[in-house]
Design a protein around this motif. Structure first.
Motif, PDB file in Angstrom:
ATOM      1  N   ILE A 194      23.018  33.184  -2.500  1.00 17.93           N
ATOM      2  CA  ILE A 194      21.738  32.501  -2.255  1.00 17.93           C
ATOM      3  C   ILE A 194      21.620  31.188  -3.029  1.00 17.93           C
ATOM      4  O   ILE A 194      20.572  30.535  -3.003  1.00 17.93           O
ATOM      5  CB  ILE A 194      20.548  33.417  -2.581  1.00 17.93           C
ATOM      6  CG1 ILE A 194      20.500  33.759  -4.061  1.00 17.93           C
ATOM      7  CG2 ILE A 194      20.601  34.681  -1.733  1.00 17.93           C
ATOM      8  CD1 ILE A 194      19.294  34.607  -4.466  1.00 17.93           C
ATOM      9  N   GLY A 195      22.712  30.820  -3.724  1.00 14.33           N
ATOM     10  CA  GLY A 195      22.723  29.539  -4.417  1.00 14.33           C
ATOM     11  C   GLY A 195      22.044  29.545  -5.763  1.00 14.33           C
ATOM     12  O   GLY A 195      21.776  28.473  -6.331  1.00 14.33           O
ATOM     13  N   ASP A 196      21.761  30.722  -6.326  1.00 11.70           N
ATOM     14  CA  ASP A 196      21.162  30.801  -7.654  1.00 11.70           C
ATOM     15  C   ASP A 196      22.242  30.765  -8.733  1.00 11.70           C
ATOM     16  O   ASP A 196      23.436  30.950  -8.454  1.00 11.70           O
ATOM     17  CB  ASP A 196      20.348  32.094  -7.802  1.00 11.70           C
ATOM     18  CG  ASP A 196      18.989  31.998  -7.129  1.00 11.70           C
ATOM     19  OD1 ASP A 196      18.697  30.937  -6.536  1.00 11.70           O
ATOM     20  OD2 ASP A 196      18.231  32.985  -7.175  1.00 11.70           O
ATOM     21  N   ILE A 210      11.116  33.126  11.518  1.00  8.79           N
ATOM     22  CA  ILE A 210      10.005  33.934  10.998  1.00  8.79           C
ATOM     23  C   ILE A 210      10.221  34.384   9.552  1.00  8.79           C
ATOM     24  O   ILE A 210       9.326  34.964   8.952  1.00  8.79           O
ATOM     25  CB  ILE A 210       9.758  35.174  11.897  1.00  8.79           C
ATOM     26  CG1 ILE A 210      11.044  35.995  12.049  1.00  8.79           C
ATOM     27  CG2 ILE A 210       9.226  34.751  13.255  1.00  8.79           C
ATOM     28  CD1 ILE A 210      10.882  37.257  12.872  1.00  8.79           C
ATOM     29  N   HIS A 211      11.409  34.136   8.994  1.00  9.69           N
ATOM     30  CA  HIS A 211      11.714  34.525   7.618  1.00  9.69           C
ATOM     31  C   HIS A 211      12.324  33.340   6.878  1.00  9.69           C
ATOM     32  O   HIS A 211      12.910  32.436   7.488  1.00  9.69           O
ATOM     33  CB  HIS A 211      12.713  35.686   7.576  1.00  9.69           C
ATOM     34  CG  HIS A 211      12.198  36.972   8.155  1.00  9.69           C
ATOM     35  ND1 HIS A 211      11.382  37.840   7.471  1.00  9.69           N
ATOM     36  CD2 HIS A 211      12.404  37.534   9.366  1.00  9.69           C
ATOM     37  CE1 HIS A 211      11.105  38.881   8.226  1.00  9.69           C
ATOM     38  NE2 HIS A 211      11.714  38.724   9.389  1.00  9.69           N
ATOM     39  N   ASP A 212      12.226  33.380   5.565  1.00  7.44           N
ATOM     40  CA  ASP A 212      12.906  32.399   4.727  1.00  7.44           C
ATOM     41  C   ASP A 212      14.279  32.972   4.375  1.00  7.44           C
ATOM     42  O   ASP A 212      14.464  33.624   3.346  1.00  7.44           O
ATOM     43  CB  ASP A 212      12.089  32.125   3.458  1.00  7.44           C
ATOM     44  CG  ASP A 212      12.764  31.111   2.541  1.00  7.44           C
ATOM     45  OD1 ASP A 212      13.688  30.406   3.009  1.00  7.44           O
ATOM     46  OD2 ASP A 212      12.375  31.035   1.359  1.00  7.44           O
ATOM     47  N   ILE A 213      15.263  32.765   5.273  1.00 10.06           N
ATOM     48  CA  ILE A 213      16.606  33.314   5.079  1.00 10.06           C
ATOM     49  C   ILE A 213      17.336  32.448   4.055  1.00 10.06           C
ATOM     50  O   ILE A 213      17.635  31.280   4.318  1.00 10.06           O
ATOM     51  CB  ILE A 213      17.393  33.349   6.407  1.00 10.06           C
ATOM     52  CG1 ILE A 213      16.618  34.143   7.475  1.00 10.06           C
ATOM     53  CG2 ILE A 213      18.777  33.940   6.174  1.00 10.06           C
ATOM     54  CD1 ILE A 213      16.383  35.590   7.129  1.00 10.06           C
ATOM     55  N   VAL A 214      17.653  33.031   2.898  1.00 10.18           N
ATOM     56  CA  VAL A 214      18.283  32.263   1.819  1.00 10.18           C
ATOM     57  C   VAL A 214      19.759  32.577   1.660  1.00 10.18           C
ATOM     58  O   VAL A 214      20.455  31.903   0.891  1.00 10.18           O
ATOM     59  CB  VAL A 214      17.548  32.498   0.487  1.00 10.18           C
ATOM     60  CG1 VAL A 214      16.144  31.918   0.543  1.00 10.18           C
ATOM     61  CG2 VAL A 214      17.511  33.981   0.126  1.00 10.18           C
ATOM     62  N   GLY A 215      20.257  33.594   2.376  1.00  8.05           N
ATOM     63  CA  GLY A 215      21.673  33.926   2.254  1.00  8.05           C
ATOM     64  C   GLY A 215      22.109  34.924   3.300  1.00  8.05           C
ATOM     65  O   GLY A 215      21.292  35.680   3.842  1.00  8.05           O
ATOM     66  N   ILE A 216      23.404  34.915   3.592  1.00  9.66           N
ATOM     67  CA  ILE A 216      24.009  35.867   4.535  1.00  9.66           C
ATOM     68  C   ILE A 216      25.311  36.357   3.916  1.00  9.66           C
ATOM     69  O   ILE A 216      26.126  35.559   3.451  1.00  9.66           O
ATOM     70  CB  ILE A 216      24.309  35.216   5.901  1.00  9.66           C
ATOM     71  CG1 ILE A 216      23.036  34.629   6.523  1.00  9.66           C
ATOM     72  CG2 ILE A 216      24.951  36.232   6.857  1.00  9.66           C
ATOM     73  CD1 ILE A 216      23.296  33.820   7.786  1.00  9.66           C
ATOM     74  N   THR A 217      25.524  37.664   3.913  1.00 10.74           N
ATOM     75  CA  THR A 217      26.784  38.208   3.414  1.00 10.74           C
ATOM     76  C   THR A 217      27.014  39.578   4.025  1.00 10.74           C
ATOM     77  O   THR A 217      26.247  40.039   4.882  1.00 10.74           O
ATOM     78  CB  THR A 217      26.784  38.286   1.876  1.00 10.74           C
ATOM     79  OG1 THR A 217      28.124  38.566   1.420  1.00 10.74           O
ATOM     80  CG2 THR A 217      25.840  39.366   1.358  1.00 10.74           C
ATOM     81  N   GLY A 241      28.863  30.182   1.051  1.00 12.39           N
ATOM     82  CA  GLY A 241      29.738  31.261   1.504  1.00 12.39           C
ATOM     83  C   GLY A 241      31.191  30.881   1.366  1.00 12.39           C
ATOM     84  O   GLY A 241      31.527  29.711   1.158  1.00 12.39           O
ATOM     85  N   PRO A 242      32.080  31.851   1.482  1.00 13.28           N
ATOM     86  CA  PRO A 242      33.514  31.589   1.374  1.00 13.28           C
ATOM     87  C   PRO A 242      34.061  30.940   2.638  1.00 13.28           C
ATOM     88  O   PRO A 242      33.385  30.869   3.666  1.00 13.28           O
ATOM     89  CB  PRO A 242      34.103  32.982   1.169  1.00 13.28           C
ATOM     90  CG  PRO A 242      33.158  33.886   1.893  1.00 13.28           C
ATOM     91  CD  PRO A 242      31.788  33.278   1.705  1.00 13.28           C
ATOM     92  N   ASN A 243      35.302  30.491   2.550  1.00 13.74           N
ATOM     93  CA  ASN A 243      36.003  29.922   3.692  1.00 13.74           C
ATOM     94  C   ASN A 243      36.399  31.064   4.635  1.00 13.74           C
ATOM     95  O   ASN A 243      37.200  31.929   4.284  1.00 13.74           O
ATOM     96  CB  ASN A 243      37.241  29.167   3.206  1.00 13.74           C
ATOM     97  CG  ASN A 243      37.967  28.447   4.319  1.00 13.74           C
ATOM     98  OD1 ASN A 243      38.082  28.954   5.433  1.00 13.74           O
ATOM     99  ND2 ASN A 243      38.465  27.262   4.037  1.00 13.74           N
ATOM    100  N   ALA A 244      35.839  31.078   5.844  1.00 12.53           N
ATOM    101  CA  ALA A 244      36.098  32.181   6.779  1.00 12.53           C
ATOM    102  C   ALA A 244      37.571  32.275   7.152  1.00 12.53           C
ATOM    103  O   ALA A 244      38.111  33.375   7.327  1.00 12.53           O
ATOM    104  CB  ALA A 244      35.245  32.007   8.032  1.00 12.53           C
TER     105      ALA A 244
END
Length: 434
Positions: free
Chosen positions: A316-318, A71-78, A99-102
Motif C-alpha cells: 500500500i506504499g506505507d 466505490i472504494h479507496d483501493i490502496v493495494g492489490i496482492t 507491486g513486483p514485476n509480474a
C-alpha cells in the motif's frame, strides 16, 4: 469518506486468513476476489467482502477492480497464493499501484526457467534435466546418476516430488506423474496443463535443509527444516533461526542475494530453499512470495517481525520496518501418521496448548477421517508451535506438547487380511492414558 481497502486475489492457503487479519489490524478493509465462493463459507460469519470473479481471466479481474475502485479507496492489490501472485502483480501495474514485476514472478514460478537464470548467474544449483516422457526421464537419470529428485516443473507443497534411488522407483514415480493421477499445474492459476507436462530430473543435493526469508534485498533470517524418511519430503520440523555460525549465515545470505539479483526479485517477499552440501549452500528452489504458515508465525515469535503486515505496508506504499524486536528461538513440529486408514480419534490438543512456551496447537483432521497419505504437506494430522529465549526450552516445550497428542488409525483392509490392528500415533494418549 470511503474506507481504505486492500484487494486480495484468492487465498485458500494457510496464509490467506493471516492476510485478512493483518490488513484489518492496519485499518484496511479486505476485499477478496475468488472463483469459488463455496471455499470461503467462513468469510460470511466474519463479515468479509468476498466477490466471485474468474480469477484466471485478467480482463475480468481488471473490470471488477475498476468497479470496486469507483466505490472504494483501493490502496493495494496482492495475493497470499503463489498461483495468483503474478495476476495480482499485473493488476498493480495496470492500476499504477506498488507491486513486483509480474514477468519476474512468472519466470520464477516456472522451475525450468528459474534454474536457467540461476545457472546463468553462477548460483550453485543441482545438475538437472527437463523431461517430457518416460524415455526422457530414464535418460536424464542415467546422465545425472542415481539417486535423483523427480518432480513437476510447476508446483508447490512438495506435491509430486520424490527421491528415486533406483530404476524401479524411477519407473514407478514416472508412471504416477504421467499416468493421469497427478494434477499438473500451470501459470498463473492452478489447473490442469493444456499442453505436455514437463518433468524436472535433478541431482540429489545431500545435506541439511535450510531456508532464507527476505523482503526486497534484505535477508531477514535463516531457518532449518527437517523431513520425514525418504523417498518423500514431508516436513517434520521447522526451526527459526537455524543454529549457524556467522560464516555459515553470511554464505547463505550472499547466495540469497545472488538469487534475488539473478531473478529480478528485488521487490516484495521471497523464500529461498537450500541444502548445505560438502561444497556449501546449494539452492534447491526460490519462491517469489512469503512461505506458508507457520513460517510467518515463527519469524514473529523469534524476532517480533510481522512479515505479512510488513508486506501489506509495502503493497500500500506505507513505510515498512524489518527491525528485530527480540531474539528468541521458535519451532514448529508436525505430527504425521505412519499408515493409511480410518482415523477414529485424535485428542490431547487442549492439554498440549497449556504447556508453557507453546504458542499454537492445530489439528488438521477430525475423527472418522480417511487417511490417505500423499507423500507431501497434505499428510500432516497436527502441528505444534513453541517459542522461548533458548533453544533447549523451545525443544522441551515441543516435546512435552507433542507427547500429549495421540490418535488411532485402523488401516485399510489388504489382500492378505480383512482385519487390521489399529496403529496408534505418538504420545501418552496413544498409549492408552486418556
Amino acid at each position: 469518506m470511503a474506507r481504505r481497502a486492500l484487494i486480495l486475489v484468492e487465498g485458500t492457503g494457510s496464509n490467506g486468513p493471516l492476510y485478512v487479519k493483518a490488513s484489518r489490524r492496519l485499518g484496511l478493509e479486505p476485499i477478496i476476489l475468488l472463483a469459488d465462493l463455496s471455499q470461503y463459507k467462513s468469510l460470511a460469519a466474519e463479515s468479509i467482502d468476498a466477490i466471485r470473479v474468474d480469477t484466471d481471466n485478467l480482463d475480468a479481474m481488471i473490470r471488477e477492480c475498476s468497479r470496486l475502485r469507483a466505490i472504494h479507496d483501493i490502496v493495494g492489490i496482492t495475493s497470499a497464493e503463489e498461483s495468483f501472485y503474478a495476476t495480482a502483480s499485473k493488476l498493480c501495474q495496470h492500476f499504477e499501484l506498488p507491486g513486483p514485476n509480474a514477468v519476474s514472478i512468472e519466470r520464477c514460478c516456472d522451475k525450468v526457467i528459474q534454474r536457467q537464470l540461476l545457472a546463468g548467474a553462477g548460483v550453485p544449483i543441482p545438475a538437472y534435466r527437463v523431461a517430457a516422457n518416460a524415455t526422457d526421464v530414464e535418460r536424464s537419470a542415467a546422465e545425472i546418476g542415481l539417486p535423483v529428485i523427480v518432480k513437476p516443473a510447476v508446483g508447490t507443497g512438495s506435491c509430486g516430488v520424490r527421491l528415486c534411488r533406483n530404476v524401479d522407483e524411477l519407473a514407478e514415480h514416472t508412471t504416477y506423474l504421467l499416468g493421469g493421477t497427478h494434477i499438473w499445474l500451470s501459470l498463473p492459476k492452478q489447473r490442469r496443463w493444456q499442453s505436455s507436462p514437463r518433468i524436472l530430473v535433478e541431482q540429489f543435493a545431500q545435506g541439511p535443509h535450510y531456508y532464507a526469508h527476505a523482503i526486497g534485498y534484505e535477508v531477514i533470517g535463516i531457518g532449518a527444516a527437517d523431513f520425514g524418511p525418504p523417498p518423500y519430503f514431508v516436513c517434520r520440523e521447522l526451526t527459526f533461526p537455524a543454529p549457524l555460525t556467522n560464516d555459515e549465515h553470511r554464505r547463505f545470505a550472499d547466495v540469497s542475494l545472488s538469487c534475488l539479483r539473478a531473478l529480478d526479485l528485488g521487490w516484495g517477499p521471497t523464500c529461498i530453499e537450500f541444502r548445505w552440501t560438502k561444497l556449501g549452500p546449494v539452492v534447491i528452489e526460490v519462491n517469489p512470495r512469503l512461505s506458508g504458515a507457520p513460517d510467518p508465525q515463527l519469524v514473529q515469535l523469534a524476532y517480533g517481525i510481522d512479515l505479512i503486515a510488513e508486506h501489506i505496508k509495502l503493497v500500500i506504499g506505507d513505510e515498512w520496518d524489518l527491525r528485530k524486536r527480540h531474539s528468541h528461538i521458535a519451532a514448529a513440529r508436525y505430527l504425521n501418521p505412519d499408515c493409511d486408514g480410518t482415523l477414529h480419534w485424535i485428542d490431547g490438543d487442549s492439554r498440549a496448548a497449556s504447556v508453557s512456551g507453546v504458542a499454537e496447537v492445530k489439528l488438521y483432521v477430525e475423527p472418522e477421517t480417511q487417511i490417505d497419505r500423499k507423500g507431501d504437506n497434505r499428510d500432516h494430522v497436527a502441528r505444534v508451535i513453541a517459542a522461548s529465549p533458548s533453544r533447549a526450552q523451545t525443544e522441551a516445550a515441543l516435546q512435552r506438547a507433542t507427547d500429549l497428542i495421540g490418535w488411532s488409525i485402523t488401516p485399510f483392509p489388504t489382500a492378505d487380511s480383512d482385519k487390521q490392528c489399529p496403529c496408534f500415533g505418538q504420545g501418552k494418549v496413544a498409549d492408552g492414558l486418556q
